[in-house]
Each structure stands twice: as C-alpha cells, then as structure tokens.
Design a protein around this motif. Sequence first.
Motif, mmCIF file in Angstrom:
data_model
loop_
_atom_site.group_PDB
_atom_site.id
_atom_site.type_symbol
_atom_site.label_atom_id
_atom_site.label_comp_id
_atom_site.label_asym_id
_atom_site.label_seq_id
_atom_site.Cartn_x
_atom_site.Cartn_y
_atom_site.Cartn_z
ATOM 1 N N HIS A 44 0.843 -1.193 0.000
ATOM 2 C CA HIS A 44 0.000 0.000 0.000
ATOM 3 C C HIS A 44 0.874 1.238 0.000
ATOM 4 N N ASP A 66 -7.840 0.135 -5.879
ATOM 5 C CA ASP A 66 -8.428 0.236 -4.542
ATOM 6 C C ASP A 66 -7.848 1.446 -3.819
ATOM 7 N N CYS A 75 -3.113 -0.797 -3.108
ATOM 8 C CA CYS A 75 -4.067 0.169 -2.565
ATOM 9 C C CYS A 75 -3.351 1.480 -2.290
#
Length: 241
Positions: free
Chosen positions: A87, A131, A106
Amino acid sequence: MTEKSFQDKQFEDIEFNLKAINERIACAAEKSGRTRSDVRFMAVTKTVDVFRINKALECGIDLIGENKVQEYLLKKPDLHLENVQSHLIGHLQTNKVNKIVGEVDCIESVDSIKLANEISKQSLKKGIVTDILVEVNIAGEENKTGLPKEMLSDFLYEISELPAIKVQGLMTIPPFSQNNAQNRKFFSNMYNMYVDIRSKKIHNINMDILSMGMSGDYEDAILCGSNLVRIGSAVFGPRIY
C-alpha cells in the motif's frame, strides 16, 4: 562488530519484534471481541533497506506500506513480494499518480477530488481498477493532510461515481499523544464515522478497511475497532534518514 554480525543482530531484532507485536495485536483483538485474524498487520518500510524488509516478509509479513512513490519504486525490484500486498500510505501528489497506479494494491491517502479523479484517469488508461482508502483528518489539524471529517459523506458520494477506483475504507492519523484516553477518543470517533458510512450503503463504496494505529498506539486503535494497523519503528527500530 563485522557488517555480517551487525546484520544478523538486526534480523534477530526483527524476528523478536514481530513475535511481540503479533502477541500484542492478538491480545488487543481479543479484548475488542475479535480474533488475531480480524486485524491486518502492515509493516511500514519508510527508510528501511530491502534486506530488512525481506527478512520481515520471510517472517510472515504479507502487507507492507511505503510513504513515498520514488522510494517504493526503487526498492520494489529487489523485494520478495510474492503473495504480499503493498500500500502507498503517504501523501500523494497528482503528478506522481501515473507512476504508482498499478504498482501497489491500494492507495490509502486519498483526500481530494482532484487526486481521486487523477487516480481514476490513470487507472482507466492502464485498464485496471485501483483500490483506495479515504484519509480523514480526524482532529482537523492544519498541518496535516486528510479530508476534513465534516466533508466525508459528501466526498464519498461524489467520488463513488468515478470509474476505475474502488473505495475500500478509511484511514486516519490522529494527533500524537501518549495519553491513552486521548488516543481512544479520536479512534472511537473515527470508528463511529466508519460504521455510519457503512450503514449508508453508498454505491461503489465499501467499508471493509479501517486503517488506524501506528507503533505507539496500535493497541488503542484495535480496542476502538481498527482492522489494519501500520507499524514501522516498532518492527525495524528508529528510522535513519
């Protein structure tokens, strides 16, 4: 002390730290009425070299978080990321969106319509859906990024119409405090917002992830409902800039 023995000591420290943190996460999760598997453990790798990151991955870490686009992209080719998610958790400038879209699983730091639009645009170009988490400035701090909490609902309705992005939840960084009651106040406020948004059932808006809690306060965050904690220095030791 030789370079090899120094690295061995670092690796031993990482193993010890990960075991201790996992035990504390499990304890906090149990106190909150959940189990260890309900809380994801992200190792934050800002300023950490690839050798120590790979050691953490070898020890079972399956999620890492980086703050800066360039730092992550430089490290990525040497990281053992099979079955590991990554992420971006730091502030993202719109002119770097094209470099990071498709490179991480993400983006946790979305806090403006402009940024959400650019992520959607670049994701469409690459034929993917990205995402994202919406970062909320839970305490309204002027020197911090994040969306003002009063704007969250309207913001989510607006970006829900964008193609090629999928909101998976919320992220926050509360004010630094060694006062547990103060920490829990902000974490509880954030959890209440998370539950409220989830109850609205907004199209294209999932509330699956509540990312809050770092090295100094992750247990309080878990007790208040966090299901993703971002831990760096407690794993790897103090950052060296």
